[in-house]
Motif scaffolding. Structure first.
Motif, mmCIF file in Angstrom:
data_model
loop_
_atom_site.group_PDB
_atom_site.id
_atom_site.type_symbol
_atom_site.label_atom_id
_atom_site.label_comp_id
_atom_site.label_asym_id
_atom_site.label_seq_id
_atom_site.Cartn_x
_atom_site.Cartn_y
_atom_site.Cartn_z
ATOM 1 N N UNK A 1 3.342 -11.501 0.729
ATOM 2 C CA UNK A 1 4.639 -11.799 1.338
ATOM 3 C C UNK A 1 4.894 -10.772 2.441
ATOM 4 N N UNK A 2 5.837 -11.055 3.322
ATOM 5 C CA UNK A 2 6.147 -10.090 4.387
ATOM 6 C C UNK A 2 6.862 -8.848 3.862
ATOM 7 N N UNK A 3 7.142 -8.803 2.537
ATOM 8 C CA UNK A 3 7.881 -7.676 1.970
ATOM 9 C C UNK A 3 7.034 -6.788 1.076
ATOM 10 N N UNK A 4 5.808 -7.227 0.764
ATOM 11 C CA UNK A 4 4.998 -6.479 -0.199
ATOM 12 C C UNK A 4 3.829 -5.759 0.453
ATOM 13 N N UNK A 5 3.584 -4.580 -0.050
ATOM 14 C CA UNK A 5 2.541 -3.731 0.488
ATOM 15 C C UNK A 5 2.098 -2.820 -0.655
ATOM 16 N N UNK A 6 0.818 -2.444 -0.685
ATOM 17 C CA UNK A 6 0.301 -1.701 -1.838
ATOM 18 C C UNK A 6 0.735 -0.247 -1.837
ATOM 19 N N UNK A 7 0.976 0.297 -0.641
ATOM 20 C CA UNK A 7 1.237 1.730 -0.492
ATOM 21 C C UNK A 7 2.484 1.860 0.364
ATOM 22 N N UNK A 8 3.516 2.468 -0.168
ATOM 23 C CA UNK A 8 4.772 2.567 0.581
ATOM 24 C C UNK A 8 5.463 3.866 0.221
#
Lengths: 460, 460
Positions: B235-242
């Motif tokens: 999704x445009x909101x999920x990322x593994x490293x933040x």
């Protein structure tokens, strides 16, 4: 009545003198007499504690007398001049309420505990004087780093933790996988379809490469974040997870990056000394005698710059017998480093090392077989961290990658930075924990990292 | 002659007017006429570029005309008032030297590229206007966060990345191992003696627990560092490293942490708007129309606080048909969140959710089956992040851990914080990338993280 914090109180004591105030915090020590008592109180916002004086006119005097160290309390009273020794002010308690009491088995008592014992209680040692000092200094020094770079127009770059390339090429990377290890054992095969990234990846050892990409866009950038090394050495200097500060600066040569490095170190020490006087006094008294003098000397000295060759010459002429004979083309031993800093009586940048000693492929290659790098040696501890001008020539960089037998595919984007508007550029990687060790006098890296990760230890 | 940076130039243009100056940077665009040319020049230290004007009186006029976009140059000339449109000043070039030219295959040209294309060139997209704006804002907003907390006496806590405990209990942790996977497949068994930590460990999803240990020692602390989730959602909101900002505050209840949260958000937006006017103007024009107004509205509004129950009442009375019917005891859908922020025309803290909706074991349990938590809903995007008062009662916390069938051994130290001087305390976890998305108008999290890590992607 609103409560105030101890740091606010100590900023304007005169204003609060004679006034009624309320505080919330913890009992750090408790001395009881028959009809009165003293509580050494802290809320952790400042190193200096406050003495609370209470007596048997309080209706809950008996319960107060029973309060144990580390209990959380709320206290009201008048701030008065202290007649006792050791403090200028104290609080004459008019009301004291317990928020959370402390169980009898609380492991940290007001006596000398060994550092080893305290390490086993990492989550509680933060409440002791030593660790209050260390971690307030660590926080203030962090801010100093941001202040230094932001004031000078640097961009703070958050470089990635997950990575496919190994900056140092040392093969000491932690591996990240989303496969179940038991599953691999059971099936007898690995399965990249179970991998989040399609294959196992590593944890970064340095943000330098991505930092260089940032520098070629913003001229001046810095990173400040965690990096990782799976070096299993059991030493007071090694830790698996540590924070690094890594500036990268375009249009900057080796001389330029040494200037920045020297300015940064002086700035951070000065900024922190000014803001944590009580912390440094404590450490100076109980952890490293002469600490404050040592730090002031650094601030006031002009760091020496000497080439590797000059240093070997000096070592060869030295009138003392070294365990390891200094030789051109060999690395320096601890004893050599120590001699050099004592010789110059100053921090020393040792510059232009032979390429065969400093093998990092990204260092700028000079025509005489050296690289344009420098190690900063500090009196008393030796090598602290290194810096270099980066190889900005595509062909030379490629040749070096080939010579070292590295996997070129991984570095193509990095090499391309030399193809699309390359610049003379330089950077360094300063290990933050080692800086904090130097600044606090703590002799084990496990005691400047709150929850240190070392071989076999990943508690909390 | 020493060179200056463009940010210095733009701070005192009047001072430099009519003077000869030297600059180093890159060609962002190049317009050529027969006898003269214009170069749009930037060194990346400020958003605004500088127009360089050169003509055929220069001896290397022909070579200059051939210079491609992204070439690194050094330029000398006089700063003059511009007669052309679009800029107040320009540089009349007297000397221009090439540092590093740019190969013809440079993939980014001065035309509209898709965001998808630019993502494939993460290391180069930093040089484009959009990403210059985004990453300068990200850097300045980072500083704002440190400034906010340090000015208020908070300690910056570096909580560990390697961890043995799973804060959210969601089982979305990345696993770290130093065993060779092929070796496990070959031998058919795992071997913890090959593990750095004696067993595989995880990458933290949150610094909250260790942050709480810090808060019980220093009263007010914050973390600001990377965290990880192995959530495979595309999704445009999920990322593994933040990166997350996680304050923890002792003696602070839910009302108190909402105050801090509101103050922080306003402070960061205001601080960044003031320092990046050109960046926001650009984004307002090309990325999100009305961005600046939206941000100013946030600064000037008083965030509403409404309980979950009040919100369900409002939704039930709403005269529109929702796809999902609002029900007590159910989570809110995006459409509900949107309705609530439109109803109040303001950011809204939705407070006191039913425990069976918000399952986190560490949230303070109320007598009515709710927990003392709040989600902050922002107009236009809905839920941004959550906060809660933490359970400060040992027994209640233990019961909850048992109910949820968690592995209690891992949490004993955390539970003990309630035994050794417990306090009412609260905290939140603000996802930094989502804040930057909100502030820049960028609609995909991959475009506010320089080297985004998503399923299947770990380039650079």
């Amino acid at each position: 009545m609103d409560y105030i914090y101890l740091n606010d109180l100590y900023e304007k004591e005169e204003e609060y003198l004679g006034k009624k105030i309320k505080l919330k915090g913890w009992i750090r020590n408790h001395r009881k007499q028959k009809d009165f008592g003293f509580i050494y109180f802290s809320d952790g916002t400042v190193f200096k504690q406050l003495q609370l004086v209470y007596d048997n006119t309080l209706k809950n005097f008996d319960e107060i007398q029973k309060l144990r160290i580390s209990s959380a309390i709320e206290v009201e009273g008048e701030l008065i001049k202290s007649v006792g020794q050791g403090q200028d002010y104290e609080l004459k308690v008019s009301d004291l309420k317990l928020h959370g009491d402390c169980s009898e088995d609380y492991p940290i008592q007001p006596k000398k505990h060994s550092m080893e014992f305290l390490r086993e209680q990492s989550y509680l040692r933060l409440r002791t004087n030593t660790f209050q000092a260390v971690f307030r200094i660590r926080s203030v020094a962090s801010m100093a780093i941001h202040q230094f770079f932001q004031d000078r127009g640097y961009i703070y770059a958050h470089t990635p933790i997950f990575t496919s390339s190994d900056c140092e090429g040392a093969g000491e990377m932690f591996q990240v996988t989303t496969q179940k290890l038991e599953e691999i054992a059971k099936t007898g095969k690995t399965d990249n379809s179970k991998e989040y990234f399609g294959r196992p990846v590593g944890l970064t050892v340095s943000g330098q490469f991505e930092g260089e990409a940032f520098a070629q866009a913003f001229s001046k950038i810095y990173t400040f974040g965690p990096t990782f090394r799976a070096d299993p050495s059991h030493t007071p200097l090694h830790i698996a997870e540590f924070w690094q500060i890594e500036p990268e600066v375009a249009f900057c040569d080796l001389e330029g990056i040494m200037d920045i490095s020297e300015d940064l170190m002086k700035f951070v020490i000065k900024y922190t000394l000014e803001r944590c006087p009580s912390e440094f006094e404590f450490l100076n008294k109980y952890v490293e005698e002469g600490l404050i003098d040592k730090l002031n000397t650094v601030i006031n000295s002009k760091f020496v710059r000497a080439t590797y060759k000059e240093c070997i010459d000096i070592l060869k002429k030295a009138k003392i017998k070294f365990q390891f004979k200094p030789e051109y083309g060999e690395d320096l031993a601890k004893e050599h480093e120590r001699y050099i800093t004592e010789y110059f009586k100053s921090p020393v940048f040792i510059t232009y090392w032979p390429q065969k000693v400093k093998k990092c492929f990204y260092m700028k290659q000079m025509d005489d077989g050296t690289v344009a790098n420098a190690d900063l040696e500090m009196p008393g501890i030796g090598e602290t961290y290194g810096m270099s001008q980066r190889e900005d020539d595509f062909d030379k960089l490629e040749r070096r990658i080939d010579e070292l037998g590295m996997n070129k595919d991984e570095y193509i984007w990095y090499m391309n930075l030399r193809k699309y508007g390359t610049t003379v550029h330089s950077g360094f990687g300063m290990g933050f924990e080692r800086l904090i060790m130097y600044m606090t006098g703590m002799s084990n890296i496990r005691d400047v990292s709150a929850f240190p990760r070392t071989p076999g230890n990943c508690l909390y």
